[in-house]
Scaffold this active site. Sequence first.
Site, PDB file in Angstrom:
ATOM      1  N   LYS A  87    -128.521  36.048  85.212  1.00 54.77           N
ATOM      2  CA  LYS A  87    -127.384  36.678  85.893  1.00 54.77           C
ATOM      3  C   LYS A  87    -126.101  36.043  85.371  1.00 54.77           C
ATOM      4  CE  LYS A  87    -126.678  38.230  90.641  1.00 54.77           C
ATOM      5  NZ  LYS A  87    -126.991  37.930  92.031  1.00 54.77           N
TER       6      LYS A  87
HETATM    7  O1  G3P Z   1    -126.445  38.557  95.157  1.00 55.41           O
HETATM    8  C1  G3P Z   1    -125.212  39.177  95.222  1.00 55.41           C
HETATM    9  C2  G3P Z   1    -124.913  39.882  96.510  1.00 55.41           C
HETATM   10  O2  G3P Z   1    -125.919  40.707  96.963  1.00 55.41           O
HETATM   11  C3  G3P Z   1    -124.015  39.245  97.490  1.00 55.41           C
HETATM   12  O3  G3P Z   1    -124.040  39.787  98.770  1.00 55.41           O
HETATM   13  O4  G3P Z   1    -123.590  39.716 101.184  1.00 55.41           O
HETATM   14  O5  G3P Z   1    -122.747  37.854  99.714  1.00 55.41           O
HETATM   15  O6  G3P Z   1    -121.707  40.113  99.630  1.00 55.41           O
HETATM   16  P1  G3P Z   1    -122.952  39.340  99.883  1.00 55.41           P
END
Ligand code: G3P
Length: 218
Positions: A87
């Site tokens: 990533k």
């Molecule tokens: O892994 C990346 C992503 O899904 C982050 O989610 O909830 O931190 O905006 P969030």
Amino acid sequence: MKFFVDTAKLEEIKKAEAYGILDGVTTNPSLMAKVGIKGRPNILKHYKAICDIVGDNVSAEVISTDYKGIMKEAHELAEIDTKIVVKVPMIPEGVKAIKTLSDEGIRTNCTLVFSAGQALLAAKAGASYVSPFIGRIDDISSDGMKLIRELVVIFENYDFETEILAASIRHPMHIVDCALVGADVVTCPLSVIEQAFNHPLTDIGLRNFLADHEAGQK
Ligand code: G3P
């Protein structure tokens, strides 16, 4: 549509895998920090432990922000297991690294994508996945799903092989809307996957079926 679980917690990954619907895992430095693993060797061991639970597609994120550093970390991560997808953040140095990694046959997931232009650049560089963060776009009173719809059209227009991995999923309707517009993957917290199981009419219907069965046995 593929389902990934967005967590670094082994118990959650095992639980999602046991449901029989899991195609992969995404992690990020914040999720890794929540698990409380310290030091590079332990972090790499943790990624291996995740790989041992799921069949494929384990996104492991680099910390470096310069091309050389990203490449070094990417090679280290890719060596852990063939299931690893590296990533890489959506920054110019990251896109350069994605191009090289793609030429080397190492799968990548371009993260922190918030616009169609960014996704287009990642796809041009050969990213295996792009991760638009739809919840975070919604959080600033904008429309995360609009970005997913745009990417579906753009990637179809040019036959890009890059898959749209909808991230930052907040609730089951994000999953349904992604499926309706044709996102390739959703990555969700386990709690959101579990919310998607629920419907009050299922609960009432099951309760009644079981009560009728019991009554019929008397
Ligand atoms: O892994 C990346 C992503 O899904 C982050 O989610 O909830 O931190 O905006 P969030």
